[in-house]
Design a protein around this motif. Sequence first.
Motif, short mmCIF file in Angstrom:
data_model
loop_
_atom_site.label_atom_id
_atom_site.label_comp_id
_atom_site.label_asym_id
_atom_site.label_seq_id
_atom_site.Cartn_x
_atom_site.Cartn_y
_atom_site.Cartn_z
N ILE A 155 -3.17 2.24 7.77
CA ILE A 155 -2.52 0.94 7.56
C ILE A 155 -3.01 -0.07 8.58
CG2 ILE A 155 -0.31 -0.26 7.66
CD1 ILE A 155 0.99 2.27 6.53
N VAL A 156 -3.14 0.37 9.83
CA VAL A 156 -3.61 -0.53 10.89
C VAL A 156 -5.01 -1.04 10.59
CG1 VAL A 156 -4.26 -0.64 13.32
CG2 VAL A 156 -2.12 0.46 12.66
N LYS A 157 -5.91 -0.13 10.15
CA LYS A 157 -7.30 -0.51 9.91
C LYS A 157 -7.44 -1.42 8.69
CE LYS A 157 -10.47 2.60 10.21
NZ LYS A 157 -11.23 3.86 10.00
N THR A 158 -6.63 -1.19 7.66
CA THR A 158 -6.81 -1.94 6.41
C THR A 158 -5.94 -3.19 6.32
OG1 THR A 158 -5.17 -0.51 5.34
CG2 THR A 158 -7.49 0.10 5.13
N LEU A 159 -4.74 -3.17 6.92
CA LEU A 159 -3.80 -4.28 6.75
C LEU A 159 -3.51 -5.04 8.03
CD1 LEU A 159 -1.19 -2.55 4.36
CD2 LEU A 159 -3.15 -3.98 3.75
N PHE A 160 -3.48 -4.35 9.17
CA PHE A 160 -3.16 -5.04 10.42
C PHE A 160 -4.28 -5.97 10.88
CE2 PHE A 160 0.47 -3.07 13.05
CZ PHE A 160 1.30 -3.09 11.94
N ILE A 161 -5.52 -5.49 10.79
CA ILE A 161 -6.65 -6.26 11.33
C ILE A 161 -6.75 -7.66 10.73
CG2 ILE A 161 -9.18 -6.33 11.47
CD1 ILE A 161 -9.16 -3.34 11.93
N PRO A 162 -6.56 -7.86 9.39
CA PRO A 162 -6.61 -9.24 8.88
C PRO A 162 -5.45 -10.11 9.35
CG PRO A 162 -6.97 -7.64 7.11
CD PRO A 162 -6.49 -6.87 8.29
N CYS A 163 -4.35 -9.52 9.76
CA CYS A 163 -3.17 -10.29 10.17
C CYS A 163 -3.20 -10.66 11.65
CB CYS A 163 -1.89 -9.50 9.87
SG CYS A 163 -1.59 -9.20 8.11
N PHE A 164 -3.68 -9.78 12.50
CA PHE A 164 -3.66 -9.99 13.94
C PHE A 164 -4.90 -10.78 14.39
CE2 PHE A 164 -0.47 -6.80 13.68
CZ PHE A 164 0.28 -6.87 14.84
N PRO A 165 -4.76 -11.62 15.41
CA PRO A 165 -5.93 -12.31 15.97
C PRO A 165 -6.95 -11.30 16.48
CG PRO A 165 -3.89 -13.30 16.78
CD PRO A 165 -3.50 -12.05 16.05
N PRO A 166 -8.24 -11.60 16.39
CA PRO A 166 -9.28 -10.64 16.79
C PRO A 166 -9.16 -10.19 18.24
CG PRO A 166 -10.24 -12.45 15.52
CD PRO A 166 -8.82 -12.83 15.80
N HIS A 167 -8.76 -11.12 19.15
CA HIS A 167 -8.73 -10.75 20.56
C HIS A 167 -7.59 -9.79 20.90
CE1 HIS A 167 -6.21 -14.39 20.16
NE2 HIS A 167 -5.45 -13.83 21.08
N TYR A 168 -6.71 -9.49 19.93
CA TYR A 168 -5.66 -8.49 20.17
C TYR A 168 -6.24 -7.08 20.18
CZ TYR A 168 -1.52 -11.51 19.80
OH TYR A 168 -0.55 -12.45 20.04
N ASN A 169 -7.39 -6.88 19.50
CA ASN A 169 -7.97 -5.52 19.37
C ASN A 169 -6.90 -4.53 18.93
OD1 ASN A 169 -10.60 -6.27 20.18
ND2 ASN A 169 -10.02 -6.13 22.33
#
Length: 345
Positions: A306-320
Motif C-alpha cells: 500500500i505504501v509503495k503504490t498509494l502513499f508515494i503519490p500522496c506524500f511529498p517526495p522529500h518525505y521518503n
Amino acid sequence: RVSINQMEADGDLDLQRIEAELAEAAAKRVATMLRKPEDLEKVEQYRRMIVRRKAGVEAQLKTSIQTQLEDVRTGLSKLKTAVPEIREIRDSMADVDKHCSTCKELNRHIDKIKDVSRQHNQLSAACDNLKHIVRVPETVADAEELISKGDLLKAHKLLTDLEGTRDDLLFQLHKTTSERITERHPVNAYFAKVASVSDLLAKQLWFVMQRALNAVRSDPTKLVTALRIIEREEKFDARALEREKAVGFLPPGRPKEWRKKCFDTLEQATIHRFESQQPPDESENKIWLAVYLERIKRIIIDDIDIVKTLFIPCFPPHYNISVHYVEMYHRCLQTLVSISLAIML
C-alpha cells in the motif's frame, strides 16, 4: 598644396598599376581559355558567359550600394529625430539639478519626515488589521464549524488569517516596547482562542494520520489535504525562525513542527498495529510462533505494498515515505521478535 599634388600623383600611379595588373591577368585568362586553334570557335560563347557574369556582378554591386545608401538615409533620419529628444533630456537634467539644489534645506527635517512616515505605516497597518481584529470571535467560530464539517483547508485559511493578524499586532508591540509580552497581555488574551483552533485542527490532522493506511484506500483526498496543511505550516515555521534571527521576534506557538509530529503519529500508529496482533495461545498450538510470524509477515507485505503504490503519490517526495515506513516496520518487527523469544525462553 604641394602635398595634395603629391597625393594626386601617387593616386594616379596606383590606378595605372592596378590597370596594368588587371590587363595582365585578363591576358593570362584569355591565353588559358584559347590554348588551341579550335578554341577560337568558342569565343562567342566565352564572350556571352563573361557578359552574364559582368551583369551579375554589376547587379550585386548596385544592390549593395543601394542598401548602404538606405542605411545611411535611415541613420541620418534617426539622428535628426534624436536631436530634439537630446535637447529635451538636457533641459530635464538641468531642471533636476535646479530642484536638487533647492532640496538641501530639507535635510534638517529628515528626522521629522521619518517619524511621520513610520506613523503613517503603523496607521495603515492598523486600518488593514482592524476589520480582522473586530471579526476575531466570528472567524474563530467559523473555523471551528469548518473543522467539525471536515473542511480542513478552508479552516486552515481562516486560522492563517487569525494568526497573521495576531502576529502583526504583537510584532508592532515588539518594536515599540522593550518589555516582554506575556500570555496575560491584552492582545494575547484577545486572541487566546486562536491557539485552541490550531490545536483542534492539529487533532483532526493526527486523526487522519493515525488511519493513513485506511484513508489512502477509501478517501486519499483527506490524506493529501492533511499533508498540504502540514507543509504550509512548515513554511510558516521557517519564516518565523528567519524573522526571529533578523529582529528577535518569534510569534507564540512557533515553531509548530507539524511535520515531525506527523512522523511521530505514523510511527505510533504502526506500533499500535503490531501490538494489536496478539499471538496464539501457546497451549493450544505448539507452532504458535510460526503461525504468529506468518500472520505478521502478511500484514507487513500488504502494508508495504500500500505504501509503495498509494502513499508515494500522496506524500511529498522529500518525505521518503517508503524508506521511512520500512525503517518503522523493521524496528517494530525487531521488538516483536525479541518479545516472542523472551516468551519462549
